[in-house]
Design a protein around this motif. Structure first.
Motif, short mmCIF file in Angstrom:
data_model
loop_
_atom_site.label_atom_id
_atom_site.label_comp_id
_atom_site.label_asym_id
_atom_site.label_seq_id
_atom_site.Cartn_x
_atom_site.Cartn_y
_atom_site.Cartn_z
N LEU A 1 0.98 -0.95 -0.08
CA LEU A 1 0.00 0.28 0.34
C LEU A 1 1.18 1.55 -0.12
O LEU A 1 1.72 1.21 0.62
N THR A 2 0.89 2.13 -0.87
CA THR A 2 0.88 3.30 -0.43
C THR A 2 0.65 4.62 0.27
O THR A 2 -0.21 4.05 0.46
N VAL A 3 1.45 5.86 -0.50
CA VAL A 3 0.79 7.02 0.77
C VAL A 3 -0.46 7.40 -0.40
O VAL A 3 -1.65 7.99 0.35
N ALA A 4 0.31 7.36 -1.64
CA ALA A 4 -0.95 7.81 -2.36
C ALA A 4 -2.16 7.18 -2.60
O ALA A 4 -3.38 8.08 -2.38
N GLU A 5 -2.02 6.13 -2.52
CA GLU A 5 -3.56 4.82 -2.03
C GLU A 5 -4.12 5.34 -0.88
O GLU A 5 -5.23 5.23 -1.07
N PHE A 6 -3.63 5.03 0.15
CA PHE A 6 -4.12 5.98 1.52
C PHE A 6 -4.65 7.02 1.42
O PHE A 6 -5.56 7.72 2.61
N ALA A 7 -3.96 7.86 1.11
CA ALA A 7 -4.37 9.35 0.86
C ALA A 7 -5.87 9.22 0.05
O ALA A 7 -6.46 10.59 0.39
N SER A 8 -5.58 8.95 -0.79
CA SER A 8 -7.28 8.52 -2.28
C SER A 8 -8.06 8.43 -0.58
O SER A 8 -9.65 8.41 -0.50
N ALA A 9 -7.69 6.85 0.21
CA ALA A 9 -8.89 6.63 1.03
C ALA A 9 -9.66 7.79 1.94
O ALA A 9 -10.65 7.81 2.37
N VAL A 10 -8.37 8.01 2.44
CA VAL A 10 -8.83 9.50 3.53
C VAL A 10 -9.21 10.37 2.70
O VAL A 10 -10.98 10.61 3.06
N ARG A 11 -9.25 10.85 1.88
CA ARG A 11 -9.97 11.43 0.47
C ARG A 11 -11.21 11.38 0.60
O ARG A 11 -12.36 12.12 0.04
N THR A 12 -11.58 9.60 0.27
CA THR A 12 -12.97 9.89 -0.46
C THR A 12 -14.11 9.90 0.33
O THR A 12 -15.32 9.78 0.38
N LYS A 13 -13.17 8.74 1.11
CA LYS A 13 -13.79 8.01 2.82
C LYS A 13 -14.36 9.37 3.50
O LYS A 13 -15.10 8.82 3.91
N ALA A 14 -12.66 10.13 3.84
CA ALA A 14 -13.44 10.14 5.11
C ALA A 14 -13.19 11.70 5.00
O ALA A 14 -13.42 12.44 6.32
N LYS A 15 -12.95 12.46 3.70
CA LYS A 15 -13.30 14.25 2.90
C LYS A 15 -12.14 14.58 4.14
O LYS A 15 -12.83 15.44 4.47
N ARG A 16 -11.30 14.45 4.25
CA ARG A 16 -9.93 14.82 5.70
C ARG A 16 -8.94 15.94 4.59
O ARG A 16 -8.02 15.08 4.39
N ASN A 17 -9.64 16.19 3.32
CA ASN A 17 -8.35 17.49 2.92
C ASN A 17 -6.99 18.11 3.61
O ASN A 17 -6.33 18.00 3.07
N ASP A 18 -7.86 17.49 5.37
CA ASP A 18 -5.94 18.25 5.13
C ASP A 18 -5.18 17.55 5.76
O ASP A 18 -3.94 17.44 5.67
N VAL A 19 -5.79 16.43 6.25
CA VAL A 19 -4.94 14.52 6.50
C VAL A 19 -4.02 14.61 4.66
O VAL A 19 -2.95 13.87 4.67
N VAL A 20 -5.19 14.64 3.67
CA VAL A 20 -4.19 14.34 2.41
C VAL A 20 -3.40 15.50 1.81
O VAL A 20 -2.30 14.91 1.35
N LYS A 21 -3.50 16.57 2.56
CA LYS A 21 -2.27 17.24 2.24
C LYS A 21 -0.90 16.97 3.06
O LYS A 21 -0.38 17.36 2.03
N LEU A 22 -1.03 16.63 4.12
CA LEU A 22 -0.38 16.11 4.65
C LEU A 22 1.08 15.45 4.40
O LEU A 22 1.72 15.24 4.09
N LEU A 23 -0.48 14.55 3.42
CA LEU A 23 0.50 13.31 3.15
C LEU A 23 0.81 13.55 1.90
O LEU A 23 1.93 12.47 1.82
N GLU A 24 0.11 14.20 1.54
CA GLU A 24 1.09 14.00 0.19
C GLU A 24 2.38 14.85 -0.22
O GLU A 24 2.94 14.92 0.03
N LYS A 25 2.48 16.20 1.49
CA LYS A 25 3.58 17.34 1.44
C LYS A 25 4.66 15.50 1.94
O LYS A 25 5.89 15.66 0.87
N TYR A 26 4.30 14.74 2.59
CA TYR A 26 5.57 13.95 3.20
C TYR A 26 5.65 12.96 1.75
O TYR A 26 7.04 12.83 1.65
N ASP A 27 4.93 12.51 0.71
CA ASP A 27 5.13 12.04 -0.63
C ASP A 27 6.06 12.42 -1.06
O ASP A 27 6.85 11.56 -2.47
N LEU A 28 5.82 13.73 -0.98
CA LEU A 28 6.45 14.14 -2.36
C LEU A 28 8.36 15.19 -1.71
O LEU A 28 9.10 15.42 -2.37
N GLU A 29 8.39 15.00 -0.59
CA GLU A 29 9.56 15.27 0.26
C GLU A 29 10.80 13.65 -0.94
O GLU A 29 10.55 12.75 -0.52
#
Length: 126
Positions: A98-126
């Motif tokens: 499982l990747t960070v992007a896949e987890f972020a996608s689940a967080v976005r679609t299921k929990a609608k938590r864009n604040d968490v998605v932004k943190l996950l995407e920032k980590y993934d791009l480092e």
């Protein structure tokens, strides 16, 4: 050809979104790598653990990955590092690909938590 309702534009937008998601999923870090970056993990878990009005939190994401109410209540919620950390550790052990992007996608679609998605995407791009 496509009428005035914008069907062609919608199609182009969907194709672009699909391509972007596909590229992100290929280059994304394993979710388990987050366990090695305590400062980022802590921020993400604090946000995902926190209930907010109108959106979900760790529980919705855990249910999406096959956890049940009993596992969430008796294991995740009693974990020393909090339920989101327990969820990420569980996913690392049971879904190592499982990747960070896949987890972020689940967080976005299921929990609608864009604040968490932004943190996950920032980590993934480092």
């Amino acid at each position: 050809m496509f009428g005035q309702d914008g069907n062609f534009i919608d199609l182009v937008k969907r194709v672009c979104l699909f391509v972007c998601l596909f590229v992100c999923l290929i280059d994304s870090k394993p979710l388990g790598s987050l366990l090695e970056k305590e400062s980022d993990l802590q921020k993400i878990c604090e946000c995902l653990d926190t209930p907010m009005s109108g959106v979900g939190h760790y529980r919705v994401v855990a249910l999406n990955y096959g956890s049940n109410h009993y596992q969430i209540t008796s294991v995740f919620e009693k974990h020393w590092g909090g339920p989101s950390r327990a969820l990420i550790e569980f996913l690392n052990a049971n879904k190592p690909d499982l990747t960070v992007a896949e987890f972020a996608s689940a967080v976005r679609t299921k929990a609608k938590r864009n604040d968490v998605v932004k943190l996950l995407e920032k980590y993934d791009l480092e």
